[in-house]
Scaffold this motif. Structure first.
Motif, PDB file in Angstrom:
ATOM      1  N   SER A 282       0.821  -0.201   5.074  1.00  0.00           N
ATOM      2  CA  SER A 282      -0.403   0.470   4.640  1.00  0.00           C
ATOM      3  C   SER A 282      -1.633  -0.322   5.078  1.00  0.00           C
ATOM      4  O   SER A 282      -1.579  -1.535   5.289  1.00  0.00           O
ATOM      5  CB  SER A 282      -0.423   0.632   3.121  1.00  0.00           C
ATOM      6  OG  SER A 282      -0.671  -0.613   2.501  1.00  0.00           O
TER       7      SER A 282
ATOM      8  N   GLN B 293      -3.929   7.523   0.843  1.00  0.00           N
ATOM      9  CA  GLN B 293      -2.904   6.692   0.209  1.00  0.00           C
ATOM     10  C   GLN B 293      -3.065   6.672  -1.314  1.00  0.00           C
ATOM     11  O   GLN B 293      -2.122   6.914  -2.041  1.00  0.00           O
ATOM     12  CB  GLN B 293      -2.957   5.268   0.769  1.00  0.00           C
ATOM     13  CG  GLN B 293      -1.844   4.369   0.292  1.00  0.00           C
ATOM     14  CD  GLN B 293      -0.484   4.767   0.828  1.00  0.00           C
ATOM     15  OE1 GLN B 293      -0.370   5.437   1.850  1.00  0.00           O
ATOM     16  NE2 GLN B 293       0.560   4.366   0.141  1.00  0.00           N
TER      17      GLN B 293
ATOM     18  N   GLU C  90      -0.070   5.580   9.428  1.00  0.00           N
ATOM     19  CA  GLU C  90       0.294   5.756   8.021  1.00  0.00           C
ATOM     20  C   GLU C  90       0.869   7.149   7.798  1.00  0.00           C
ATOM     21  O   GLU C  90       1.842   7.327   7.075  1.00  0.00           O
ATOM     22  CB  GLU C  90      -0.922   5.558   7.114  1.00  0.00           C
ATOM     23  CG  GLU C  90      -1.385   4.130   6.980  1.00  0.00           C
ATOM     24  CD  GLU C  90      -2.640   4.020   6.138  1.00  0.00           C
ATOM     25  OE1 GLU C  90      -2.587   3.391   5.071  1.00  0.00           O
ATOM     26  OE2 GLU C  90      -3.682   4.577   6.539  1.00  0.00           O
TER      27      GLU C  90
END
Length: 179
Positions: free
Chosen positions: A117, A73, A31
């Motif tokens: 993700s 995130q 990521e």
């Protein structure tokens, strides 16, 4: 020691100032290889220790009282990381609310990888397991419906506790490690 929370916009202002704060990204390496905060360091949550963080502070020649900013995130993994390490650090810890996805484009940098993700991987895996349980229940044995029930119970547990076992397992998979 507890942690504080800061908005993504306020954090962006601090990044653009002269002091360049230490930003630790706790997402998976894959990521991190996609979109990240400028100048951040990657220490994935599943591998994060207070000793690693202390080393980074020393490597950056920062004082022991320098604030460490945690980002992920959307914010949840940063909170988990803060809970995990705050008691062992003397440095103040601050979680960036909203994570990388809330940062203005001016402080984001793009890596060479286009990455899926972890949250999206969990949705795909959970959906595939539920579908497999239903199909196997219809064509193989009614006992296979238990797989769908197990996944559903796991999703309910994840929603109540705001932690996800499947995400923790997926984070350790080889495709979520940097090349």
């Amino acid at each position: 020691m507890s942690y504080q929370t800061i908005s993504a916009d306020e954090f962006a202002k601090r990044i653009q100032s002269d002091d360049r704060p230490l930003c630790v990204d706790v997402r998976t390496s894959a990521e991190y290889a996609g979109v990240r905060c400028q100048g951040s360091v990657n220490l994935p949550l599943q591998d994060l220790t207070a000793d690693q963080l202390k080393e980074v502070v020393l490597d950056r020649a920062l004082g022991v009282d320098s604030t460490v900013y945690l980002i992920c995130q959307a914010g949840k993994r940063s909170e988990m990381a803060a809970d995990k390490i705050c008691s062992e650090l003397t440095s103040p810890v601050c979680v960036v609310a909203g994570g990388v996805q809330a940062l203005p484009a001016s402080v984001q940098e793009r890596g060479e990888q286009n990455v899926m993700s972890l949250e999206r991987q969990v949705r795909i895996a959970a959906g595939a397991l539920v579908l497999l349980g239903v199909v196997a229940g219809v064509f193989v044995t009614p006992w296979a419906y238990a797989l769908s029930g197990f996944v559903g119970a796991g999703l309910v547990f994840a929603g109540i506790t705001d932690t996800c076992g499947m995400a923790m397992v997926l984070a350790r998979m080889p495709w979520n490690k940097a090349a």
